[in-house]
Scaffold this motif. Structure first.
Motif, PDB file in Angstrom:
ATOM      1  N   GLY A 137     -16.093 -15.788  -9.002  1.00  0.00           N
ATOM      2  CA  GLY A 137     -15.916 -15.897  -7.562  1.00  0.00           C
ATOM      3  C   GLY A 137     -16.950 -16.806  -6.934  1.00  0.00           C
ATOM      4  N   ILE A 138     -18.184 -16.659  -7.346  1.00  0.00           N
ATOM      5  CA  ILE A 138     -19.264 -17.478  -6.813  1.00  0.00           C
ATOM      6  C   ILE A 138     -19.075 -18.943  -7.189  1.00  0.00           C
ATOM      7  CG2 ILE A 138     -21.748 -17.924  -7.034  1.00  0.00           C
ATOM      8  CD1 ILE A 138     -21.068 -15.643  -5.192  1.00  0.00           C
ATOM      9  N   PHE A 139     -18.459 -19.191  -8.318  1.00  0.00           N
ATOM     10  CA  PHE A 139     -18.284 -20.566  -8.773  1.00  0.00           C
ATOM     11  C   PHE A 139     -17.437 -21.377  -7.801  1.00  0.00           C
ATOM     12  CE2 PHE A 139     -15.928 -23.777 -11.223  1.00  0.00           C
ATOM     13  CZ  PHE A 139     -16.992 -24.497 -11.723  1.00  0.00           C
ATOM     14  N   LEU A 140     -16.575 -20.733  -7.028  1.00  0.00           N
ATOM     15  CA  LEU A 140     -15.747 -21.464  -6.079  1.00  0.00           C
ATOM     16  C   LEU A 140     -16.580 -22.163  -5.019  1.00  0.00           C
ATOM     17  CD1 LEU A 140     -12.848 -18.895  -5.560  1.00  0.00           C
ATOM     18  CD2 LEU A 140     -12.834 -20.948  -6.976  1.00  0.00           C
ATOM     19  N   ILE A 141     -17.759 -21.624  -4.709  1.00  0.00           N
ATOM     20  CA  ILE A 141     -18.613 -22.233  -3.671  1.00  0.00           C
ATOM     21  C   ILE A 141     -19.129 -23.597  -4.125  1.00  0.00           C
ATOM     22  CG2 ILE A 141     -20.744 -21.978  -2.342  1.00  0.00           C
ATOM     23  CD1 ILE A 141     -20.241 -18.978  -2.308  1.00  0.00           C
ATOM     24  N   PRO A 142     -19.848 -23.700  -5.262  1.00  0.00           N
ATOM     25  CA  PRO A 142     -20.277 -25.038  -5.696  1.00  0.00           C
ATOM     26  C   PRO A 142     -19.104 -25.946  -6.051  1.00  0.00           C
ATOM     27  CG  PRO A 142     -20.755 -23.400  -7.396  1.00  0.00           C
ATOM     28  CD  PRO A 142     -20.360 -22.649  -6.171  1.00  0.00           C
ATOM     29  N   TYR A 143     -17.985 -25.351  -6.479  1.00  0.00           N
ATOM     30  CA  TYR A 143     -16.826 -26.172  -6.829  1.00  0.00           C
ATOM     31  C   TYR A 143     -16.314 -26.933  -5.613  1.00  0.00           C
ATOM     32  CZ  TYR A 143     -12.154 -27.465  -8.399  1.00  0.00           C
ATOM     33  OH  TYR A 143     -11.029 -28.164  -8.710  1.00  0.00           O
ATOM     34  N   PHE A 144     -16.099 -26.220  -4.498  1.00  0.00           N
ATOM     35  CA  PHE A 144     -15.561 -26.881  -3.314  1.00  0.00           C
ATOM     36  C   PHE A 144     -16.593 -27.790  -2.651  1.00  0.00           C
ATOM     37  CE2 PHE A 144     -12.334 -23.501  -3.535  1.00  0.00           C
ATOM     38  CZ  PHE A 144     -11.197 -24.279  -3.395  1.00  0.00           C
ATOM     39  N   ILE A 145     -17.875 -27.431  -2.755  1.00  0.00           N
ATOM     40  CA  ILE A 145     -18.914 -28.325  -2.229  1.00  0.00           C
ATOM     41  C   ILE A 145     -18.907 -29.644  -2.989  1.00  0.00           C
ATOM     42  CG2 ILE A 145     -21.409 -28.651  -2.018  1.00  0.00           C
ATOM     43  CD1 ILE A 145     -21.672 -25.709  -1.369  1.00  0.00           C
ATOM     44  N   MET A 146     -18.859 -29.570  -4.324  1.00  0.00           N
ATOM     45  CA  MET A 146     -18.801 -30.784  -5.129  1.00  0.00           C
ATOM     46  C   MET A 146     -17.510 -31.557  -4.898  1.00  0.00           C
ATOM     47  SD  MET A 146     -21.538 -31.287  -6.827  1.00  0.00           S
ATOM     48  CE  MET A 146     -23.030 -30.461  -7.388  1.00  0.00           C
ATOM     49  N   LEU A 147     -16.438 -30.843  -4.615  1.00  0.00           N
ATOM     50  CA  LEU A 147     -15.156 -31.500  -4.372  1.00  0.00           C
ATOM     51  C   LEU A 147     -15.226 -32.397  -3.147  1.00  0.00           C
ATOM     52  CD1 LEU A 147     -12.089 -31.842  -4.867  1.00  0.00           C
ATOM     53  CD2 LEU A 147     -11.759 -29.787  -3.467  1.00  0.00           C
ATOM     54  N   PHE A 148     -15.843 -31.900  -2.058  1.00  0.00           N
ATOM     55  CA  PHE A 148     -15.850 -32.646  -0.805  1.00  0.00           C
ATOM     56  C   PHE A 148     -16.949 -33.706  -0.739  1.00  0.00           C
ATOM     57  CE2 PHE A 148     -13.484 -28.843   0.579  1.00  0.00           C
ATOM     58  CZ  PHE A 148     -12.380 -29.469   1.139  1.00  0.00           C
ATOM     59  N   ILE A 149     -18.094 -33.447  -1.354  1.00  0.00           N
ATOM     60  CA  ILE A 149     -19.182 -34.418  -1.254  1.00  0.00           C
ATOM     61  C   ILE A 149     -19.188 -35.434  -2.398  1.00  0.00           C
ATOM     62  CG2 ILE A 149     -20.603 -32.698  -0.062  1.00  0.00           C
ATOM     63  CD1 ILE A 149     -22.312 -32.484  -2.582  1.00  0.00           C
TER      64      ILE A 149
ATOM     65  N   ALA B 281     -28.944 -24.246 -12.125  1.00  0.00           N
ATOM     66  CA  ALA B 281     -28.485 -25.636 -12.125  1.00  0.00           C
ATOM     67  C   ALA B 281     -27.255 -25.814 -13.005  1.00  0.00           C
ATOM     68  CB  ALA B 281     -29.611 -26.550 -12.590  1.00  0.00           C
ATOM     69  N   GLN B 282     -27.118 -24.944 -14.015  1.00  0.00           N
ATOM     70  CA  GLN B 282     -25.972 -25.044 -14.920  1.00  0.00           C
ATOM     71  C   GLN B 282     -24.662 -24.803 -14.191  1.00  0.00           C
ATOM     72  OE1 GLN B 282     -26.145 -25.791 -18.467  1.00  0.00           O
ATOM     73  NE2 GLN B 282     -24.028 -26.200 -17.871  1.00  0.00           N
ATOM     74  N   VAL B 283     -24.662 -23.880 -13.231  1.00  0.00           N
ATOM     75  CA  VAL B 283     -23.452 -23.594 -12.474  1.00  0.00           C
ATOM     76  C   VAL B 283     -23.031 -24.816 -11.664  1.00  0.00           C
ATOM     77  CG1 VAL B 283     -22.486 -22.179 -10.632  1.00  0.00           C
ATOM     78  CG2 VAL B 283     -23.908 -21.124 -12.384  1.00  0.00           C
ATOM     79  N   TRP B 284     -23.990 -25.472 -11.035  1.00  0.00           N
ATOM     80  CA  TRP B 284     -23.684 -26.660 -10.242  1.00  0.00           C
ATOM     81  C   TRP B 284     -23.268 -27.815 -11.141  1.00  0.00           C
ATOM     82  CZ3 TRP B 284     -23.508 -26.597  -4.952  1.00  0.00           C
ATOM     83  CH2 TRP B 284     -24.037 -25.442  -4.338  1.00  0.00           C
ATOM     84  N   SER B 285     -23.876 -27.912 -12.305  1.00  0.00           N
ATOM     85  CA  SER B 285     -23.484 -28.948 -13.262  1.00  0.00           C
ATOM     86  C   SER B 285     -22.056 -28.727 -13.745  1.00  0.00           C
ATOM     87  CB  SER B 285     -24.452 -28.957 -14.450  1.00  0.00           C
ATOM     88  OG  SER B 285     -24.023 -29.844 -15.458  1.00  0.00           O
ATOM     89  N   ASP B 286     -21.714 -27.467 -14.031  1.00  0.00           N
ATOM     90  CA  ASP B 286     -20.349 -27.149 -14.453  1.00  0.00           C
ATOM     91  C   ASP B 286     -19.345 -27.452 -13.342  1.00  0.00           C
ATOM     92  OD1 ASP B 286     -21.041 -26.335 -16.989  1.00  0.00           O
ATOM     93  OD2 ASP B 286     -21.360 -24.256 -16.404  1.00  0.00           O
ATOM     94  N   ALA B 287     -19.726 -27.183 -12.099  1.00  0.00           N
ATOM     95  CA  ALA B 287     -18.840 -27.475 -10.972  1.00  0.00           C
ATOM     96  C   ALA B 287     -18.581 -28.978 -10.859  1.00  0.00           C
ATOM     97  CB  ALA B 287     -19.445 -26.951  -9.678  1.00  0.00           C
ATOM     98  N   ALA B 288     -19.634 -29.778 -11.049  1.00  0.00           N
ATOM     99  CA  ALA B 288     -19.487 -31.230 -10.968  1.00  0.00           C
ATOM    100  C   ALA B 288     -18.605 -31.749 -12.098  1.00  0.00           C
ATOM    101  CB  ALA B 288     -20.860 -31.898 -11.013  1.00  0.00           C
ATOM    102  N   SER B 289     -18.834 -31.266 -13.319  1.00  0.00           N
ATOM    103  CA  SER B 289     -18.024 -31.731 -14.445  1.00  0.00           C
ATOM    104  C   SER B 289     -16.576 -31.295 -14.301  1.00  0.00           C
ATOM    105  CB  SER B 289     -18.602 -31.208 -15.766  1.00  0.00           C
ATOM    106  OG  SER B 289     -18.549 -29.788 -15.822  1.00  0.00           O
ATOM    107  N   GLN B 290     -16.358 -30.105 -13.729  1.00  0.00           N
ATOM    108  CA  GLN B 290     -14.990 -29.637 -13.521  1.00  0.00           C
ATOM    109  C   GLN B 290     -14.258 -30.522 -12.519  1.00  0.00           C
ATOM    110  OE1 GLN B 290     -13.252 -27.499 -15.062  1.00  0.00           O
ATOM    111  NE2 GLN B 290     -11.462 -27.363 -13.730  1.00  0.00           N
TER     112      GLN B 290
END
Length: 264
Positions: free
Chosen positions: A28-40, A228-237
């Motif tokens: 659930g928390i992963f959706l936050i960095p995912y959408f942030i990385m999506l828009f920026i 940082a790994q969570v944000w890295s995974d969000a960016a790679s996704q």
């Protein structure tokens, strides 16, 4: 097309799987960095690649003539796309193998299969116990039961080799007439995964304990946002979800009309 198709079923392993320090997952928390990385990051790069490909009307290498300093980016795109295509076709071959095996009754990776009856009855709780699906994967699919490591792959698994040949043949047929055939194929490859996911959601919702699974998926562990790994995974996704950085968007956009509205 492979990264794009992968977008709907590729949960990040590090962000999604619970660790010994965390009792709950970070889905659930992963959706936050995912959408942030999506828009920026994701959408701007997506628009840039489409615009650049349409403006230059060239592939990922030639299009960088507009900025010779960045020609290496085009070469890197081609190398990355080649590597991804190679290992994704292996995954497609595995999918073909499982698709063919799924027509057997009982399923060869289930406890109802004759060769797995003794294995499934041996549930004494020992650490050496393995599931029937794992045995099927290691013994029948990969055939690496007695392998000592990557340096000892064992003999060729001919059923799997034929599945790999079928995967490459399918890609050849899709690309046989260039953009005319691949453009039509994309209509199927872009929509069919969502149909499969919809079917799986309906099927999963009818299973016992489905609500518990949804609750676990949406569980929140806010401390994971500090990793940082969570944000890295969000960016790679995001790169896999949108297909950016692989050169495919540049190539496809190069066939658009010069005045085509890429934003629309």
């Amino acid at each position: 097309m492979a990264p794009a198709g992968n977008a709907v079923h590729r949960p990040p392993r590090h962000a999604g799987a619970p660790s010994p320090r965390h009792a709950t997952g970070a889905h659930g928390i992963f959706l936050i960095p995912y959408f942030i990385m999506l828009f920026i990051m994701g959408l701007p790069l997506f628009l840039m690649e489409l615009s650049l490909g349409q403006y230059g009307a060239a592939g990922p290498i030639t299009v960088w003539k507009c900025c010779p300093l960045l020609k290496g980016v085009g070469v890197a795109m081609l190398i990355v796309a080649s590597l991804v295509s190679l290992y994704y076709n292996v995954i497609i071959a595995w999918a073909f193998y499982y698709l063919g095996s799924s027509f057997q009754s009982p399923l060869p990776w289930s406890c109802h299969a004759p060769r797995n009856v003794d294995l499934c009855q041996n549930t004494s709780g020992t650490t050496s116990w393995v599931s029937a699906s794992e045995v099927f994967w290691n013994e029948q699919v990969l055939g690496v039961t007695h392998s000592s490591g990557l340096g000892d792959p064992g003999p060729v698994q001919w059923p799997l080799a034929l599945c790999l040949l079928a995967a490459w043949t399918l890609i050849f047929l899709c690309m046989l007439k260039g953009i005319r055939s691949s453009g039509k194929v994309v209509y199927f490859t872009a929509t069919f995964p969502y149909l499969v996911i919809f079917i799986l959601i309906i099927r999963g919702a009818t299973l016992e304990g489905s609500l518990s699974g949804v609750s676990f998926y949406l569980s929140s562990d806010w401390s994971r946002l500090q990793s940082a790994q969570v944000w890295s995974d969000a960016a790679s996704q995001i790169f896999y979800s949108l297909g950016i950085g692989f050169g495919g968007l540049l190539s496809m956009a190069s066939y658009n009309r010069f005045d085509n509205n890429v934003i629309r």
